[in-house]
Each structure stands twice: as C-alpha cells, then as structure tokens.
Design a protein around this motif. Structure first.
Motif, PDB file in Angstrom:
ATOM      1  N   ASN A  62       0.819  -1.210   0.000  1.00 14.01           N
ATOM      2  CA  ASN A  62       0.000   0.000   0.000  1.00 14.01           C
ATOM      3  C   ASN A  62       0.852   1.259   0.000  1.00 14.01           C
ATOM      4  O   ASN A  62       0.330   2.364   0.049  1.00 14.01           O
ATOM      5  N   SER A  63       2.165   1.091  -0.023  1.00 11.89           N
ATOM      6  CA  SER A  63       3.078   2.233  -0.053  1.00 11.89           C
ATOM      7  C   SER A  63       3.417   2.575  -1.496  1.00 11.89           C
ATOM      8  O   SER A  63       3.934   1.732  -2.239  1.00 11.89           O
ATOM      9  N   LEU A  64       3.141   3.798  -1.899  1.00 11.95           N
ATOM     10  CA  LEU A  64       3.517   4.229  -3.241  1.00 11.95           C
ATOM     11  C   LEU A  64       5.030   4.178  -3.414  1.00 11.95           C
ATOM     12  O   LEU A  64       5.531   3.777  -4.477  1.00 11.95           O
ATOM     13  N   ALA A  65       5.769   4.555  -2.371  1.00  9.34           N
ATOM     14  CA  ALA A  65       7.229   4.482  -2.453  1.00  9.34           C
ATOM     15  C   ALA A  65       7.687   3.050  -2.699  1.00  9.34           C
ATOM     16  O   ALA A  65       8.646   2.811  -3.447  1.00  9.34           O
ATOM     17  N   GLY A  66       7.000   2.085  -2.076  1.00  8.58           N
ATOM     18  CA  GLY A  66       7.347   0.682  -2.289  1.00  8.58           C
ATOM     19  C   GLY A  66       7.096   0.242  -3.720  1.00  8.58           C
ATOM     20  O   GLY A  66       7.930  -0.438  -4.329  1.00  8.58           O
ATOM     21  N   LEU A  67       5.955   0.637  -4.291  1.00  8.86           N
ATOM     22  CA  LEU A  67       5.644   0.280  -5.674  1.00  8.86           C
ATOM     23  C   LEU A  67       6.629   0.930  -6.641  1.00  8.86           C
ATOM     24  O   LEU A  67       7.072   0.298  -7.612  1.00  8.86           O
ATOM     25  N   ILE A  68       6.983   2.178  -6.367  1.00  8.54           N
ATOM     26  CA  ILE A  68       7.949   2.864  -7.233  1.00  8.54           C
ATOM     27  C   ILE A  68       9.306   2.163  -7.165  1.00  8.54           C
ATOM     28  O   ILE A  68       9.972   1.957  -8.187  1.00  8.54           O
ATOM     29  N   GLY A  69       9.712   1.754  -5.963  1.00  6.01           N
ATOM     30  CA  GLY A  69      10.987   1.075  -5.807  1.00  6.01           C
ATOM     31  C   GLY A  69      11.048  -0.239  -6.562  1.00  6.01           C
ATOM     32  O   GLY A  69      12.053  -0.536  -7.233  1.00  6.01           O
ATOM     33  N   VAL A  70       9.982  -1.028  -6.468  1.00  4.70           N
ATOM     34  CA  VAL A  70       9.942  -2.297  -7.187  1.00  4.70           C
ATOM     35  C   VAL A  70       9.971  -2.056  -8.691  1.00  4.70           C
ATOM     36  O   VAL A  70      10.664  -2.748  -9.444  1.00  4.70           O
ATOM     37  N   THR A  71       9.217  -1.069  -9.155  1.00 10.66           N
ATOM     38  CA  THR A  71       9.177  -0.776 -10.590  1.00 10.66           C
ATOM     39  C   THR A  71      10.549  -0.327 -11.084  1.00 10.66           C
ATOM     40  O   THR A  71      11.009  -0.749 -12.154  1.00 10.66           O
ATOM     41  N   ARG A  72      11.220   0.505 -10.310  1.00  9.45           N
ATOM     42  CA  ARG A  72      12.561   0.956 -10.699  1.00  9.45           C
ATOM     43  C   ARG A  72      13.564  -0.203 -10.750  1.00  9.45           C
ATOM     44  O   ARG A  72      14.530  -0.161 -11.499  1.00  9.45           O
ATOM     45  N   SER A  73      13.324  -1.229  -9.951  1.00  8.80           N
ATOM     46  CA  SER A  73      14.232  -2.374  -9.953  1.00  8.80           C
ATOM     47  C   SER A  73      14.135  -3.194 -11.235  1.00  8.80           C
ATOM     48  O   SER A  73      15.016  -4.002 -11.526  1.00  8.80           O
ATOM     49  N   GLY A  74      13.033  -2.999 -11.978  1.00  8.00           N
ATOM     50  CA  GLY A  74      12.821  -3.771 -13.187  1.00  8.00           C
ATOM     51  C   GLY A  74      12.256  -5.150 -12.954  1.00  8.00           C
ATOM     52  O   GLY A  74      12.144  -5.949 -13.893  1.00  8.00           O
ATOM     53  N   LEU A  75      11.869  -5.466 -11.698  1.00  7.95           N
ATOM     54  CA  LEU A  75      11.377  -6.802 -11.377  1.00  7.95           C
ATOM     55  C   LEU A  75       9.888  -6.973 -11.650  1.00  7.95           C
ATOM     56  O   LEU A  75       9.384  -8.097 -11.638  1.00  7.95           O
ATOM     57  N   ALA A  76       9.163  -5.871 -11.868  1.00  2.00           N
ATOM     58  CA  ALA A  76       7.725  -5.969 -12.099  1.00  2.00           C
ATOM     59  C   ALA A  76       7.240  -4.666 -12.706  1.00  2.00           C
ATOM     60  O   ALA A  76       7.926  -3.634 -12.670  1.00  2.00           O
ATOM     61  N   ILE A  77       6.035  -4.710 -13.274  1.00  2.00           N
ATOM     62  CA  ILE A  77       5.351  -3.482 -13.664  1.00  2.00           C
ATOM     63  C   ILE A  77       4.254  -3.221 -12.640  1.00  2.00           C
ATOM     64  O   ILE A  77       3.773  -4.137 -11.973  1.00  2.00           O
ATOM     65  N   SER A  78       3.883  -1.978 -12.513  1.00  2.00           N
ATOM     66  CA  SER A  78       2.927  -1.601 -11.476  1.00  2.00           C
ATOM     67  C   SER A  78       1.789  -0.793 -12.066  1.00  2.00           C
ATOM     68  O   SER A  78       1.789  -0.443 -13.252  1.00  2.00           O
ATOM     69  N   VAL A  79       0.821  -0.488 -11.216  1.00  2.00           N
ATOM     70  CA  VAL A  79      -0.311   0.357 -11.587  1.00  2.00           C
ATOM     71  C   VAL A  79      -0.339   1.547 -10.637  1.00  2.00           C
ATOM     72  O   VAL A  79      -0.282   1.384  -9.412  1.00  2.00           O
ATOM     73  N   MET A  80      -0.413   2.748 -11.190  1.00  2.00           N
ATOM     74  CA  MET A  80      -0.480   3.978 -10.393  1.00  2.00           C
ATOM     75  C   MET A  80      -1.478   4.929 -11.044  1.00  2.00           C
ATOM     76  O   MET A  80      -1.852   4.754 -12.207  1.00  2.00           O
ATOM     77  N   THR A  81      -1.863   5.945 -10.294  1.00  2.00           N
ATOM     78  CA  THR A  81      -2.583   7.046 -10.928  1.00  2.00           C
ATOM     79  C   THR A  81      -1.583   7.837 -11.771  1.00  2.00           C
ATOM     80  O   THR A  81      -0.406   7.945 -11.418  1.00  2.00           O
ATOM     81  N   GLU A  82      -2.053   8.376 -12.877  1.00  2.00           N
ATOM     82  CA  GLU A  82      -1.153   8.998 -13.837  1.00  2.00           C
ATOM     83  C   GLU A  82      -0.322  10.125 -13.217  1.00  2.00           C
ATOM     84  O   GLU A  82       0.872  10.279 -13.508  1.00  2.00           O
ATOM     85  N   LYS A  83      -0.937  10.916 -12.341  1.00  2.00           N
ATOM     86  CA  LYS A  83      -0.238  12.049 -11.744  1.00  2.00           C
ATOM     87  C   LYS A  83       0.897  11.623 -10.810  1.00  2.00           C
ATOM     88  O   LYS A  83       1.797  12.406 -10.515  1.00  2.00           O
ATOM     89  N   ALA A  84       0.838  10.366 -10.328  1.00  2.00           N
ATOM     90  CA  ALA A  84       1.831   9.912  -9.362  1.00  2.00           C
ATOM     91  C   ALA A  84       3.057   9.288 -10.009  1.00  2.00           C
ATOM     92  O   ALA A  84       4.000   8.926  -9.312  1.00  2.00           O
ATOM     93  N   VAL A  85       3.078   9.145 -11.325  1.00  2.00           N
ATOM     94  CA  VAL A  85       4.189   8.466 -12.001  1.00  2.00           C
ATOM     95  C   VAL A  85       5.426   9.373 -11.983  1.00  2.00           C
ATOM     96  O   VAL A  85       5.389  10.499 -12.487  1.00  2.00           O
ATOM     97  N   PRO A  86       6.551   8.900 -11.413  1.00  2.00           N
ATOM     98  CA  PRO A  86       7.771   9.723 -11.395  1.00  2.00           C
ATOM     99  C   PRO A  86       8.313   9.915 -12.817  1.00  2.00           C
ATOM    100  O   PRO A  86       8.081   9.085 -13.705  1.00  2.00           O
ATOM    101  N   PRO A  87       9.060  10.978 -13.064  1.00  2.00           N
ATOM    102  CA  PRO A  87       9.536  11.259 -14.427  1.00  2.00           C
ATOM    103  C   PRO A  87      10.529  10.234 -14.969  1.00  2.00           C
ATOM    104  O   PRO A  87      10.713  10.144 -16.187  1.00  2.00           O
ATOM    105  N   ASP A  88      11.172   9.442 -14.086  1.00  2.00           N
ATOM    106  CA  ASP A  88      12.144   8.465 -14.574  1.00  2.00           C
ATOM    107  C   ASP A  88      11.511   7.122 -14.938  1.00  2.00           C
ATOM    108  O   ASP A  88      12.193   6.229 -15.443  1.00  2.00           O
ATOM    109  N   LEU A  89      10.195   6.971 -14.702  1.00  2.00           N
ATOM    110  CA  LEU A  89       9.485   5.759 -15.088  1.00  2.00           C
ATOM    111  C   LEU A  89       8.592   6.051 -16.291  1.00  2.00           C
ATOM    112  O   LEU A  89       8.355   7.204 -16.640  1.00  2.00           O
ATOM    113  N   HIS A  90       8.064   4.971 -16.898  1.00  2.00           N
ATOM    114  CA  HIS A  90       7.347   5.111 -18.164  1.00  2.00           C
ATOM    115  C   HIS A  90       5.929   4.557 -18.055  1.00  2.00           C
ATOM    116  O   HIS A  90       5.697   3.519 -17.426  1.00  2.00           O
ATOM    117  N   ILE A  91       4.976   5.267 -18.679  1.00  2.00           N
ATOM    118  CA  ILE A  91       3.610   4.764 -18.816  1.00  2.00           C
ATOM    119  C   ILE A  91       3.569   3.815 -20.017  1.00  2.00           C
ATOM    120  O   ILE A  91       4.009   4.185 -21.109  1.00  2.00           O
TER     121      ILE A  91
END
Length: 285
Positions: free
Chosen positions: A216-245
């Motif tokens: 339930n932590s957005l920081a946790g989902l962002i961290g996993v996504t940055r690791s390349g181990l999974a893709i995630s689902v977020m609200t569009e406004k919450a997507v950091p600039p270094d990740l891709h929709i």
C-alpha cells in the motif's frame, strides 16, 4: 443539569470519543493523561451520568456519551464558526486531513500552499492511508475530511476530478522488460480499486500474470518498478519522471473518481473552507 458546559471539556471529550483512548486524546490536546481523566470525571459530574465505559483496551461511549457527542460536535462547530465570523484574523483551528499517498504527492503541496496563504492560522495534520482505511477513519470521526477514490460511474456529488490509472514500467515498452509469458505485477493490497482494476483488465485481455509484490506504499511500488522486477499500476499524476507509462499490448485501465468525504458530523468552519478550497482548485491541478 443547570451548570453551563465548558467548551474545553467538550473539546477534550470529543477527542477521547474519536480516539477511543484517554492517552491518545491526551497527546492530541497537549495535556497529561491524568489531567484528561480528571476532565472527563468533571464532565460526567456536570452531566449527572457516566459517559465512558473504561476498559483495559481503551474507552467507549455509554448511551449517554453517544448523545452528548452529537451535541458536543455541533456546539464546537458553531463556536468555531462564530469565532471565525467575528475575528479579524480569519479562520483558526486544526484540521485532520486524510488522503491516499499518491494524491498527497500529486496534489497536497499545492493545496496546502495556497490554503495556507489565505488561512495561516489553520493547522492541517495529514493522515496517509488507502481509501478503505480512510473511510473507516471517517466513520470513527478520527479525521475531519478525506480525499478518497470512487469508481467513476458512482453518482457522488463530491467527485471533483477523475484520475486515470496507468501501467508503469522502468522501460518505455513492455517488450523491453523481457518478462516472458507471465507478467510480474507490483500492486497495492487486494481490496483496493487499482488492484482489482488491474486483475480484471488482465483477465479480460487473456494475459497471464502473477502478483510478485503487494504494497500500500507508493514508495514501495515505485521502488519495485525501478528495480525492473515488475510493472505496477499507479494514478497517472503519481508516475515519477524516470518511469514510463506503458501501452499496448497491456489492456486499458479505468479512471478513478476523486471524492471529498466528511464524517457524519457538522464540519468546522475551517474544515468547510478547506473542502471548498479543494473543490475549487483540484480540477485544474
């Protein structure tokens, strides 16, 4: 009961009722636990009856306490409104504001900055939690106002904007992730709308997936996504600039409605003002 009720006693009583704990209420009102206990005993004497059931796990209201809580909340709200109406200094008071983490990151700094300029004497305390937990806190009257997610087809008067859900990865396309036939997903808890929306969309598209991470932590989902181990689902406004929709072949996801929610009590003047501020500003953020 002919002795006038002290608003300070009522304010402490409301905090005790909301938190279900003498010690928690003491922290909120800035008094010692023994001082709050004495205040509650004095209020019970004024009312001529017990207001609290005291137990090892906290306190709960008696039937008389439930009746007094309704009066106390209305009296305090009217008091705050009267003070604000006749004060040259404007609104005062404290608001406990609840919001999911992604909405806090995307919207709250701008909301707080603009509201704070207009009402510098209003203190806003923040509770970050998923929508299902926020609704429980609203029901328990432990927060004064919440920004929660609802399905877009819900007929709710307080929906102030819609927010698209998107697939997010560390590479610009799904193919570059090299996940193979079974897609690893990093999602929030299974009872959240974005989790259910992702699973439903994958099932409708006939795509194979597994839940590799749940948080339930957005920081946790962002961290996993940055690791390349999974893709995630977020609200569009919450997507950091270094990740891709990500788009096709991933299926489209729905949008969420963003709703202003209140407890079933009369909001204070400060809470009403903050809710109106959110309603006016949020659609354009």
């Amino acid at each position: 009961m002919k002795t006038p009720l002290d608003l300070r006693l009522l304010a402490t009583f409301v905090q005790v009722a909301r938190s279900g704990s003498i010690s928690a209420a003491a922290l909120q009102v800035g008094r010692t636990q023994s001082a709050v206990t004495m205040q509650m005993q004095k209020l019970e004497q004024l009312c001529g009856q017990g207001l609290l059931h005291r137990g090892g796990t906290g306190v709960r209201l008696t039937s008389g306490g439930e009746r007094l809580l309704d009066y106390a909340e209305r009296m305090l709200s009217i008091h705050d409104e009267a003070v604000s109406a006749f004060s040259s200094d404007g609104l005062r008071g404290t608001i406990v504001y609840g919001s999911p983490e992604d909405y806090l990151i995307a919207f709250f700094p701008t909301l707080l900055k603009s509201f704070g300029r207009m009402h510098p004497d209003v203190e806003i305390r923040v509770v970050a939690a998923p929508t299902d937990q926020l609704r429980k806190l609203l029901h328990l009257k432990q927060i004064d106002i919440g920004l929660v997610s609802v399905p877009t087809w819900t007929e709710a008067d307080d929906i102030v904007r819609t927010e698209p859900l998107v697939w997010v990865g560390w590479q610009p396309t799904l193919a570059l992730h090299n996940f193979g036939a079974v897609l690893p997903l990093a999602l929030s808890a299974s009872n959240t709308m974005d989790h259910k929306a992702a699973c439903d969309a994958m099932a409708r598209a006939g795509l194979r997936y597994r839940i590799s991470q749940a948080s339930n932590s957005l920081a946790g989902l962002i961290g996993v996504t940055r690791s390349g181990l999974a893709i995630s689902v977020m609200t569009e406004k919450a997507v950091p600039p270094d990740l891709h929709i990500l788009g096709a072949p991933l299926p489209p996801l729905p949008s969420l409605g963003v709703e202003i929610a209140y407890p079933e009590v009369e909001p204070s003047a400060a809470t009403r003002a903050f809710g109106n501020h959110i309603r006016q500003l949020l659609p354009s953020l």
